[in-house]
Scaffold this motif. Structure first.
Motif, PDB file in Angstrom:
ATOM      1  N   ILE A 104       0.761  -1.379   0.044  1.00  0.00           N
ATOM      2  CA  ILE A 104      -0.065   0.044   0.003  1.00  0.00           C
ATOM      3  C   ILE A 104       0.836   1.289   0.011  1.00  0.00           C
ATOM      4  CG2 ILE A 104      -1.660   1.366   1.371  1.00  0.00           C
ATOM      5  CD1 ILE A 104      -2.781  -1.264   2.186  1.00  0.00           C
ATOM      6  N   VAL A 105       2.050   1.114   0.847  1.00  0.00           N
ATOM      7  CA  VAL A 105       3.013   2.436   0.531  1.00  0.00           C
ATOM      8  C   VAL A 105       3.667   2.475  -0.757  1.00  0.00           C
ATOM      9  CG1 VAL A 105       3.303   2.213   3.063  1.00  0.00           C
ATOM     10  CG2 VAL A 105       4.866   1.012   1.409  1.00  0.00           C
ATOM     11  N   ILE A 106       3.236   1.837  -1.542  1.00  0.00           N
ATOM     12  CA  ILE A 106       3.839   1.961  -3.120  1.00  0.00           C
ATOM     13  C   ILE A 106       5.393   1.540  -3.030  1.00  0.00           C
ATOM     14  CG2 ILE A 106       3.872   3.340  -5.132  1.00  0.00           C
ATOM     15  CD1 ILE A 106       1.042   2.687  -4.139  1.00  0.00           C
ATOM     16  N   THR A 107       5.732   0.544  -2.552  1.00  0.00           N
ATOM     17  CA  THR A 107       6.954   0.058  -2.650  1.00  0.00           C
ATOM     18  C   THR A 107       6.810  -1.401  -2.933  1.00  0.00           C
ATOM     19  OG1 THR A 107       9.205   0.088  -1.530  1.00  0.00           O
ATOM     20  CG2 THR A 107       7.217  -0.638  -0.150  1.00  0.00           C
ATOM     21  N   ALA A 108       7.904  -1.948  -3.496  1.00  0.00           N
ATOM     22  CA  ALA A 108       7.740  -3.229  -3.871  1.00  0.00           C
ATOM     23  C   ALA A 108       7.968  -4.133  -2.595  1.00  0.00           C
ATOM     24  CB  ALA A 108       9.131  -3.654  -4.721  1.00  0.00           C
ATOM     25  N   LYS A 109       7.105  -5.277  -2.576  1.00  0.00           N
ATOM     26  CA  LYS A 109       7.008  -6.267  -1.432  1.00  0.00           C
ATOM     27  C   LYS A 109       8.523  -6.979  -1.188  1.00  0.00           C
ATOM     28  CE  LYS A 109       2.379  -7.753  -1.857  1.00  0.00           C
ATOM     29  NZ  LYS A 109       1.246  -8.704  -2.269  1.00  0.00           N
ATOM     30  N   PRO A 110       9.024  -6.697  -0.032  1.00  0.00           N
ATOM     31  CA  PRO A 110      10.455  -7.419   0.224  1.00  0.00           C
ATOM     32  C   PRO A 110      10.478  -8.831  -0.353  1.00  0.00           C
ATOM     33  CG  PRO A 110       9.208  -6.002   2.126  1.00  0.00           C
ATOM     34  CD  PRO A 110       8.349  -6.373   1.363  1.00  0.00           C
ATOM     35  N   ALA A 111       9.451  -9.622  -0.203  1.00  0.00           N
ATOM     36  CA  ALA A 111       9.712 -10.946  -0.830  1.00  0.00           C
ATOM     37  C   ALA A 111      10.075 -10.796  -2.334  1.00  0.00           C
ATOM     38  CB  ALA A 111       8.622 -11.662  -0.283  1.00  0.00           C
ATOM     39  N   PHE A 112       9.124 -10.315  -2.976  1.00  0.00           N
ATOM     40  CA  PHE A 112       9.063 -10.046  -4.305  1.00  0.00           C
ATOM     41  C   PHE A 112      10.666  -9.439  -4.632  1.00  0.00           C
ATOM     42  CE2 PHE A 112       8.817  -7.420  -8.195  1.00  0.00           C
ATOM     43  CZ  PHE A 112       8.611  -8.397  -9.195  1.00  0.00           C
ATOM     44  N   GLU A 113      11.176  -8.360  -4.001  1.00  0.00           N
ATOM     45  CA  GLU A 113      12.342  -8.010  -4.421  1.00  0.00           C
ATOM     46  C   GLU A 113      13.489  -8.810  -4.053  1.00  0.00           C
ATOM     47  OE1 GLU A 113      15.305  -4.437  -2.507  1.00  0.00           O
ATOM     48  OE2 GLU A 113      13.044  -4.110  -2.592  1.00  0.00           O
ATOM     49  N   LYS A 114      13.547  -9.524  -3.068  1.00  0.00           N
ATOM     50  CA  LYS A 114      14.473 -10.437  -2.581  1.00  0.00           C
ATOM     51  C   LYS A 114      14.394 -11.532  -3.767  1.00  0.00           C
ATOM     52  CE  LYS A 114      15.966 -13.843   0.732  1.00  0.00           C
ATOM     53  NZ  LYS A 114      15.509 -14.425   2.127  1.00  0.00           N
ATOM     54  N   ALA A 115      13.201 -11.994  -4.497  1.00  0.00           N
ATOM     55  CA  ALA A 115      13.217 -12.957  -5.484  1.00  0.00           C
ATOM     56  C   ALA A 115      13.663 -12.481  -6.774  1.00  0.00           C
ATOM     57  CB  ALA A 115      11.681 -13.704  -5.657  1.00  0.00           C
ATOM     58  N   ALA A 116      13.239 -11.290  -6.944  1.00  0.00           N
ATOM     59  CA  ALA A 116      13.774 -10.845  -8.528  1.00  0.00           C
ATOM     60  C   ALA A 116      15.310 -10.627  -8.312  1.00  0.00           C
ATOM     61  CB  ALA A 116      13.153  -9.327  -8.671  1.00  0.00           C
ATOM     62  N   LEU A 117      16.065 -10.157  -7.320  1.00  0.00           N
ATOM     63  CA  LEU A 117      17.370 -10.132  -7.102  1.00  0.00           C
ATOM     64  C   LEU A 117      18.217 -11.479  -7.144  1.00  0.00           C
ATOM     65  CD1 LEU A 117      17.814  -7.105  -4.396  1.00  0.00           C
ATOM     66  CD2 LEU A 117      17.801  -7.008  -7.090  1.00  0.00           C
ATOM     67  N   LYS A 118      17.485 -12.538  -6.726  1.00  0.00           N
ATOM     68  CA  LYS A 118      18.011 -13.597  -6.378  1.00  0.00           C
ATOM     69  C   LYS A 118      18.167 -14.501  -7.893  1.00  0.00           C
ATOM     70  CE  LYS A 118      17.241 -18.450  -4.592  1.00  0.00           C
ATOM     71  NZ  LYS A 118      16.366 -18.973  -3.765  1.00  0.00           N
ATOM     72  N   HIS A 119      16.904 -14.133  -8.699  1.00  0.00           N
ATOM     73  CA  HIS A 119      16.775 -14.702 -10.340  1.00  0.00           C
ATOM     74  C   HIS A 119      17.213 -13.722 -11.225  1.00  0.00           C
ATOM     75  CE1 HIS A 119      14.988 -18.499  -8.602  1.00  0.00           C
ATOM     76  NE2 HIS A 119      14.071 -17.449  -7.652  1.00  0.00           N
ATOM     77  N   ALA A 120      18.093 -12.660 -10.783  1.00  0.00           N
ATOM     78  CA  ALA A 120      18.336 -11.791 -11.824  1.00  0.00           C
ATOM     79  C   ALA A 120      19.696 -12.351 -12.472  1.00  0.00           C
ATOM     80  CB  ALA A 120      18.616 -10.248 -11.384  1.00  0.00           C
ATOM     81  N   THR A 121      19.815 -12.052 -13.645  1.00  0.00           N
ATOM     82  CA  THR A 121      21.035 -12.283 -14.472  1.00  0.00           C
ATOM     83  C   THR A 121      21.361 -11.025 -15.425  1.00  0.00           C
ATOM     84  OG1 THR A 121      21.991 -13.677 -15.908  1.00  0.00           O
ATOM     85  CG2 THR A 121      19.907 -13.299 -16.352  1.00  0.00           C
ATOM     86  N   VAL A 122      22.601 -10.932 -15.769  1.00  0.00           N
ATOM     87  CA  VAL A 122      22.896  -9.617 -16.484  1.00  0.00           C
ATOM     88  C   VAL A 122      23.502  -9.995 -18.156  1.00  0.00           C
ATOM     89  CG1 VAL A 122      25.202  -9.585 -15.703  1.00  0.00           C
ATOM     90  CG2 VAL A 122      24.110  -7.356 -16.482  1.00  0.00           C
ATOM     91  N   SER A 123      23.072  -9.334 -18.974  1.00  0.00           N
ATOM     92  CA  SER A 123      23.954  -9.409 -20.372  1.00  0.00           C
ATOM     93  C   SER A 123      24.909  -9.013 -20.591  1.00  0.00           C
ATOM     94  CB  SER A 123      22.725  -8.767 -21.310  1.00  0.00           C
ATOM     95  OG  SER A 123      23.363  -8.995 -22.622  1.00  0.00           O
ATOM     96  N   GLN A 124      26.165  -9.788 -20.663  1.00  0.00           N
ATOM     97  CA  GLN A 124      27.424  -9.278 -20.756  1.00  0.00           C
ATOM     98  C   GLN A 124      27.619  -8.262 -22.056  1.00  0.00           C
ATOM     99  OE1 GLN A 124      29.713  -9.814 -18.645  1.00  0.00           O
ATOM    100  NE2 GLN A 124      28.189 -11.282 -17.541  1.00  0.00           N
ATOM    101  N   GLU A 125      26.633  -8.630 -23.090  1.00  0.00           N
ATOM    102  CA  GLU A 125      26.911  -7.497 -24.117  1.00  0.00           C
ATOM    103  C   GLU A 125      26.227  -6.059 -23.778  1.00  0.00           C
ATOM    104  OE1 GLU A 125      25.606 -10.499 -24.276  1.00  0.00           O
ATOM    105  OE2 GLU A 125      27.498 -11.446 -25.254  1.00  0.00           O
ATOM    106  N   THR A 126      25.183  -6.036 -23.506  1.00  0.00           N
ATOM    107  CA  THR A 126      24.495  -4.857 -23.106  1.00  0.00           C
ATOM    108  C   THR A 126      24.107  -4.220 -21.770  1.00  0.00           C
ATOM    109  OG1 THR A 126      22.191  -5.872 -22.844  1.00  0.00           O
ATOM    110  CG2 THR A 126      22.664  -5.639 -25.053  1.00  0.00           C
ATOM    111  N   GLY A 127      24.729  -5.216 -20.803  1.00  0.00           N
ATOM    112  CA  GLY A 127      24.402  -4.664 -19.189  1.00  0.00           C
ATOM    113  C   GLY A 127      23.035  -4.730 -19.077  1.00  0.00           C
ATOM    114  N   THR A 128      22.079  -5.248 -19.548  1.00  0.00           N
ATOM    115  CA  THR A 128      20.694  -5.314 -19.266  1.00  0.00           C
ATOM    116  C   THR A 128      20.419  -6.162 -18.305  1.00  0.00           C
ATOM    117  OG1 THR A 128      19.993  -4.558 -21.251  1.00  0.00           O
ATOM    118  CG2 THR A 128      18.406  -5.485 -20.037  1.00  0.00           C
TER     119      THR A 128
END
Length: 200
Positions: A104-128
């Protein structure tokens, strides 16, 4: 004294020290503890700064310590790990909101943020940065490469079968006088300068 029930051999009961003696021993222990804190601790911590500086200059993480060629242990410079972190909060919050993962405070849920960062990866070519599960770009997140010194340095004794044999090697050399020449530069560490040292 009391008698052993089995064979009648007299057995010495442990003596309970009177309070003044206990207090004297306590004072001695405090003096030795303060000696350790004031004199010994700075010597123990002395390798920390040059080890970190050596890592920054030469990328050398480990330093093995030996006595006459026998390893006693090693120092290791602690480094950071690769990680992802939210760099643009509003962009990430908008992404989370689109997923229905917003509080409700318009911020990402901590559990979602944690999961998003855990499953994140980066493109070596673009940095995306994107979610490796879905291939979807994750806005507002950046990749932070690890390998930078944390400022901490750890010490590990050389072990054999789980026992710190390196400590025994070092203390034998110390008590046997094999380090005396080195310790002339730090006379407070010479065995004869330690509290309670004897001439034996």
């Amino acid at each position: 004294m009391s008698n052993d029930v089995a064979d009648g051999t007299p057995v010495e009961e442990p003596k309970e020290l009177p309070l003044p003696s206990l207090a004297l021993i306590g004072a001695l222990a405090r003096a030795m503890e303060e000696h350790q804190e004031v004199v010994i601790k700075p010597r123990k911590d002395a390798p920390k700064v040059p080890l970190v500086e050596g890592f920054l200059k030469e990328r050398r993480k480990d330093l093995v310590v030996d006595v006459d060629g026998v390893e006693v242990g090693y120092y290791k410079v602690s480094t950071t790990r690769d990680r992802f972190e939210v760099a643009d909060r509003s962009a990430f919050d908008a992404y989370a909101e689109g997923k229905g993962e917003i509080d409700i405070v318009i911020t990402a849920k901590p559990a979602f943020e944690k999961a998003a960062l855990k499953h994140a990866t980066v493109s070596q070519e673009t940095g995306t940065v994107f979610d490796r599960r879905t291939g979807e770009e994750i806005p507002g997140v950046k990749f932070v490469p690890g390998g930078q010194p944390t400022g901490n340095v750890t010490w590990t004794w050389k072990k054999r079968n789980g026992e710190p044999v390196g400590k025994d090697v070092l203390l034998r050399a110390y008590r046997g006088g094999r380090l005396d020449e080195l310790l002339k530069e730090t006379p407070e560490l010479l065995p004869t300068r330690q509290p309670g040292a004897s001439d034996e």
